[in-house]
Design an enzyme around this catalytic site. Structure first.
Site, PDB file in Angstrom:
ATOM      1  N   TYR A  93      15.424 -14.328  63.316  1.00  0.00           N
ATOM      2  CA  TYR A  93      16.710 -13.668  63.077  1.00  0.00           C
ATOM      3  C   TYR A  93      16.494 -12.476  62.153  1.00  0.00           C
ATOM      4  CZ  TYR A  93      19.068 -17.913  64.852  1.00  0.00           C
ATOM      5  OH  TYR A  93      19.505 -18.958  65.619  1.00  0.00           O
TER       6      TYR A  93
ATOM      7  N   LEU B  70      32.645 -21.253  68.978  1.00  0.00           N
ATOM      8  CA  LEU B  70      33.670 -20.238  69.245  1.00  0.00           C
ATOM      9  C   LEU B  70      33.169 -19.233  70.276  1.00  0.00           C
ATOM     10  CD1 LEU B  70      35.038 -19.597  65.637  1.00  0.00           C
ATOM     11  CD2 LEU B  70      35.982 -21.070  67.430  1.00  0.00           C
TER      12      LEU B  70
ATOM     13  N   ARG C 172      30.627 -17.193  70.376  1.00  0.00           N
ATOM     14  CA  ARG C 172      30.327 -15.887  69.779  1.00  0.00           C
ATOM     15  C   ARG C 172      31.583 -15.071  69.493  1.00  0.00           C
ATOM     16  NH1 ARG C 172      26.795 -17.694  73.239  1.00  0.00           N
ATOM     17  NH2 ARG C 172      24.615 -17.814  72.602  1.00  0.00           N
ATOM     18  N   GLY C 173      32.631 -15.779  69.112  1.00  0.00           N
ATOM     19  CA  GLY C 173      33.880 -15.124  68.756  1.00  0.00           C
ATOM     20  C   GLY C 173      34.848 -14.969  69.907  1.00  0.00           C
TER      21      GLY C 173
ATOM     22  N   SER D 188      37.738 -17.281  69.486  1.00  0.00           N
ATOM     23  CA  SER D 188      38.169 -17.397  68.083  1.00  0.00           C
ATOM     24  C   SER D 188      39.632 -17.016  67.900  1.00  0.00           C
ATOM     25  CB  SER D 188      37.314 -16.481  67.201  1.00  0.00           C
ATOM     26  OG  SER D 188      37.574 -15.111  67.504  1.00  0.00           O
TER      27      SER D 188
END
Length: 330
Positions: A56, A206, A208-209, A212
């Protein structure tokens, strides 16, 4: 914060974990000070599971967590690290290396970047097609014996691979995507982990949003993974956001947010499932933690199922060329 034991032999972890990947560029620029403040807020709220990967930000995320943990008691954090993904200087992907010699090499660098002398849970990010899972798990088991690793986990592998890995050493958890619109584990993988007493740490709860309640079409900026993700593309995003609006009606009727409904749905699927929340800001963390107070009734589950039926999402969870190399998709 309620805690659960990961697997039969794993550590006690908070009912919600903090996924730190987004703090290192996968979803566009992030604020370093706010990222560290979010990690601190999570720890202060009783969230002890911090999930990262050595790839990452090419090590950035581990160094960020290491900075956040300075001055904190090491035993108050359960650090979960994925390894093996190869990257180039431009940020491109070069496959997976899970050879035993590579396992030990990757770990040495992670310990240095994190500023710790052991990793709580160590796992290959994906199955290396050129190395048996037995050899990879065996190498991690050697690191457990020498004290550099406490527990062994897996990531994005299928039921057969899970069974083979479990014959070598105790596996405490499988990290894999699981959400209202990503339910692929339910048919074979989840029954296998439950049979073997292995927990699930669920990322992407979620999506990746996407689910959300905060995402809008065209929001992905340059450098954001979602600009290339199938579910965010024209022709798919419209259908997927329509599902979110149906979910919003249920959330508003309960006076909670869409994100809280989505997280609570995953958490309610079993005490062996721990949602990982990819919050990059304290306000998003606060919202996610609020999901712990959401009580879903049988009627709520039925309403959610009508709003977001299984396989209702348009588009795959990764680009097709990536899915072809994922053992969990076979």
């Amino acid at each position: 914060m309620q805690t659960y034991r990961l697997g039969k032999t794993g550590p006690e972890v908070s009912a919600i974990g903090l996924g730190c990947m987004g703090m290192s560029g996968m979803y566009g620029p992030s604020d370093r000070a706010e990222s560290i403040a979010t990690i601190h807020a999570a720890l202060d709220a009783g969230v002890n599971l911090l999930d990262t990967g050595d790839f990452y930000g090419m090590g950035h995320n581990e160094m960020l967590i290491g900075e956040a943990l300075k001055g904190r008691r090491r035993e108050n954090a359960i650090i979960s690290v994925k390894f093996g993904a190869l990257r180039d200087p431009a940020g491109g992907w070069g496959g997976i290396d899970a050879r035993p010699v590579a396992v030990k090499n990757f770990l040495a660098y992670s310990l240095q970047r994190l500023g710790v002398d052991y990793i709580d849970i160590y796992r290959p990010a994906r199955l290396d097609p050129n190395v048996s899972i037995e050899d990879t798990v065996g190498a991690i088991a050697d690191l457990v014996k020498s004290g550099y690793v406490r527990h062994i986990g897996l990531s994005e592998v299928g039921a057969e691979t899970i069974r083979r890995a479990a014959t070598v050493a105790p596996i405490v958890d499988l990290q894999i995507e699981y959400s209202l619109i990503s339910r692929g584990i339910e048919e074979k993988i989840l029954p296998a982990t439950r049979e073997l007493g292995i927990s699930i740490t669920a990322y992407g709860v979620l999506s990746r949003g996407l689910i959300s309640g905060h995402w809008q079409k065209g929001q992905a900026a340059a450098g954001d993974f979602r600009a290339y993700s199938p579910r965010f593309q024209d022709g798919n995003i419209e259908q997927n956001l329509a599902l979110v609006e149906k979910l919003r009606e249920i959330a508003e009727a309960k006076s909670v947010s869409v994100a809280q409904i989505a997280i609570a749905w995953v958490a309610a699927k079993g005490k062996d499932i721990v949602p990982l929340i990819g919050a990059r800001r304290r306000d998003r963390l606060t919202e996610a933690l609020g999901s712990r107070a959401v009580d879903l009734s049988a009627e709520d589950f039925e309403a959610i199922e009508r709003a977001v039926p299984k396989d209702a999402a348009a588009g795959g969870r990764y680009p097709e060329q990536m899915l072809q190399h994922m053992d969990s998709e076979k």
